[in-house]
Design an enzyme around this catalytic site. Structure first.
Site, PDB file in Angstrom:
ATOM      1  N   GLN A 179      15.213  41.279  49.820  1.00  0.00           N
ATOM      2  CA  GLN A 179      14.166  41.313  50.847  1.00  0.00           C
ATOM      3  C   GLN A 179      12.936  40.509  50.439  1.00  0.00           C
ATOM      4  OE1 GLN A 179      14.255  42.603  53.914  1.00  0.00           O
ATOM      5  NE2 GLN A 179      16.240  43.595  53.753  1.00  0.00           N
ATOM      6  N   HIS A 201      21.390  35.536  54.317  1.00  0.00           N
ATOM      7  CA  HIS A 201      21.160  35.847  55.735  1.00  0.00           C
ATOM      8  C   HIS A 201      19.820  36.505  56.028  1.00  0.00           C
ATOM      9  CE1 HIS A 201      22.197  40.261  56.099  1.00  0.00           C
ATOM     10  NE2 HIS A 201      22.748  40.021  54.937  1.00  0.00           N
ATOM     11  N   THR A 237      37.629  29.926  45.446  1.00  0.00           N
ATOM     12  CA  THR A 237      37.210  28.627  45.987  1.00  0.00           C
ATOM     13  C   THR A 237      35.854  28.782  46.672  1.00  0.00           C
ATOM     14  OG1 THR A 237      39.495  27.982  46.280  1.00  0.00           O
ATOM     15  CG2 THR A 237      37.885  26.785  47.608  1.00  0.00           C
ATOM     16  N   CYS A 325      21.624  50.182  57.800  1.00  0.00           N
ATOM     17  CA  CYS A 325      22.955  50.571  57.338  1.00  0.00           C
ATOM     18  C   CYS A 325      23.270  52.017  57.701  1.00  0.00           C
ATOM     19  CB  CYS A 325      23.062  50.399  55.832  1.00  0.00           C
ATOM     20  SG  CYS A 325      22.312  48.900  55.251  1.00  0.00           S
TER      21      CYS A 325
HETATM   22  N1  PLP Z   1      19.809  44.681  48.974  1.00  0.00           N
HETATM   23  C1  PLP Z   1      18.862  44.834  49.899  1.00  0.00           C
HETATM   24  C2  PLP Z   1      17.493  45.248  49.484  1.00  0.00           C
HETATM   25  C3  PLP Z   1      19.157  44.616  51.251  1.00  0.00           C
HETATM   26  O1  PLP Z   1      18.211  44.790  52.173  1.00  0.00           O
HETATM   27  C4  PLP Z   1      20.468  44.225  51.597  1.00  0.00           C
HETATM   28  C5  PLP Z   1      20.850  44.045  53.031  1.00  0.00           C
HETATM   29  O2  PLP Z   1      20.432  44.751  53.901  1.00  0.00           O
HETATM   30  C6  PLP Z   1      21.414  44.065  50.581  1.00  0.00           C
HETATM   31  C7  PLP Z   1      21.048  44.299  49.276  1.00  0.00           C
HETATM   32  C8  PLP Z   1      22.821  43.638  50.889  1.00  0.00           C
HETATM   33  O3  PLP Z   1      22.870  42.251  51.090  1.00  0.00           O
HETATM   34  P1  PLP Z   1      24.091  41.587  51.899  1.00  0.00           P
HETATM   35  O4  PLP Z   1      23.918  41.980  53.333  1.00  0.00           O
HETATM   36  O5  PLP Z   1      23.932  40.110  51.663  1.00  0.00           O
HETATM   37  O6  PLP Z   1      25.341  42.105  51.296  1.00  0.00           O
END
Ligand code: PLP
Length: 389
Positions: A179, A201, A237, A325
């Site tokens: 973040q 992303h 790959t 999540c």
């Molecule tokens: N760590 C944090 C602090 C996140 O906010 C996120 C995604 O929400 C992740 C890890 C996971 O990253 P990714 O979506 O690229 O697997």
């Protein structure tokens, strides 16, 4: 219907320049970067260009950047890879109770294999205490993993100080900077980092690609076994197209990050001021200064977060309650619970994250709708009615 996206911490739209770079790579870089012929070398060029730009943005050497499938893989790798590589030295790891589930669930997995984990508590702002960290360190501590910025509350942790302590004690230090990238200046040496997780992303790059920084000399078990890619540490790959896009996204940050941060701050502060001035019983969560510039996390008293989220959604406004999540579950998130937010407020915990494309007009529309929705939901809340009799 309007579409107002205020969930940039969940993910970001892919920038046009990034898509252009990916399209170019699709056309030209179809080779396997491990092939030594012309077409393979051309694909490798795209991978190495991205590696260099990412390394220079965080003050690292390109050989210290390992491409992965994203932040989740980096977090899993840092925790398990370090645990397995250092198990002869010790089996104790320190982290915090507000980490992303990619860290927490990796730690829980290790606990089942005999590792011991200390989950540091946080104060009401979501900050880890240095005194608690010092107390938690043991002879057999092999790793400290503390996130740079929390994905829900936006609180920034004292990374430099934690890194100094870890370095003095000979303990490896990992930080999840998923973040923080782009919003906080990052320098791996100044911050004493041994490992760091990054994801594309969250910075207007494609999904499904990330990078792990691993300091030269740090030994960590490979996570994926197979070919000799990524300096024999991460087989498979290369995802050339997405890596090229990730590199382009970081290049855009390098050139414009200060402008973006100023924009986020202006828009976020305007949103915060309008909400706190125009809606009663609103609590601001996280630290007021040591926080991500684009994050506003509030608890709206006497309102159910899921109902709020769905009502905003019906007006075309996308926000997040708890954490992206854990949406779908009515339980407050582990982060909201760790901050001990009061019972009347915790269920109305809502995260607004603004981005490059958010305007003042978007905020005005959002706050106007939010006021109507909160009033409607509170009219149905017995606790709110009792409170106001
Ligand atoms: N760590 C944090 C602090 C996140 O906010 C996120 C995604 O929400 C992740 C890890 C996971 O990253 P990714 O979506 O690229 O697997």
């Amino acid at each position: 219907m309007k579409e107002i996206y205020l969930d940039y911490a969940a993910t970001t739209p892919t920038e046009k320049q990034v898509v252009d770079k990916m399209y170019e790579a699709y056309r030209l870089a179809y080779g396997n970067p491990s092939s030594i012929h012309l077409v393979g070398r051309r694909a490798k060029g795209y991978v190495e260009e991205a590696r260099e730009v990412i390394a220079s943005y965080i003050g690292a050497d390109p050989k210290e950047i390992y491409f992965t499938s994203g932040g989740t893989e980096c977090d899993n790798w840092a925790i398990k890879g370090t645990a397995y590589a250092r198990q002869k030295r010790g089996k104790h790891i320190i982290t915090s109770c507000i980490e992303h589930h990619a860290i927490l669930h990796s730690c829980e997995y290790l606990e089942k294999q005999g590792y011991e984990i200390t989950y540091l508590p946080v104060d009401k702002y979501g900050s880890v205490s240095i005194a608690d960290l010092k107390k938690a360190i043991r002879e057999d501590t092999i790793l400290i993993s503390i996130m740079m910025a929390n994905n829900e509350m936006g609180t920034l942790q004292p990374i430099k100080e934690i890194g100094e302590i870890a370095k003095k004690k000979g303990i490896l230090f990992h930080s999840d900077a998923v973040q923080a990238l782009g919003s906080v200046p990052i320098n791996v040496d100044a911050m004493n980092l041994d490992m760091m997780s990054l994801s594309s992303h969250k910075i207007y790059g494609p999904k499904g690609v990330g990078a792990m920084y691993i300091r030269k000399g740090v030994r960590i078990e490979p996570f994926m076994h197979g070919g000799a890619q990524e300096f024999k540490k991460r087989a498979g790959t290369h995802n050339v197209i997405d890596i090229a896009g990730f590199g382009q996204a970081v290049k855009i940050l390098k050139e414009n990050d200060k402008v973006y941060v100023a924009h986020y701050q202006k828009i976020r502060d305007y949103l915060r001021d309008r909400i706190t001035q125009e809606i009663d019983y609103v609590q601001l969560n996280g630290h007021c200064e040591k926080r991500l510039p684009n994050n506003l996390n509030i608890s709206i008293g006497y309102v159910e977060g899921e109902a709020l989220l769905l009502s905003l959604d019906m007006e075309g406004i996308c926000v997040s309650t708890g954490s992206a999540c854990s949406s779908g579950s009515l339980k407050p998130s582990h982060v909201a619970m760790a901050l001990h937010i009061g019972d009347d407020f915790i269920h109305g915990t809502t995260r607004f994250t603004v981005g490059r494309f958010t305007s003042i007009e978007d905020i005005d529309y959002t706050v106007d709708k939010l006021k109507e929705i909160v009033a409607r939901l509170r009219a149905m809340s017995p606790t709110y009615r009792e409170r106001n009799i």
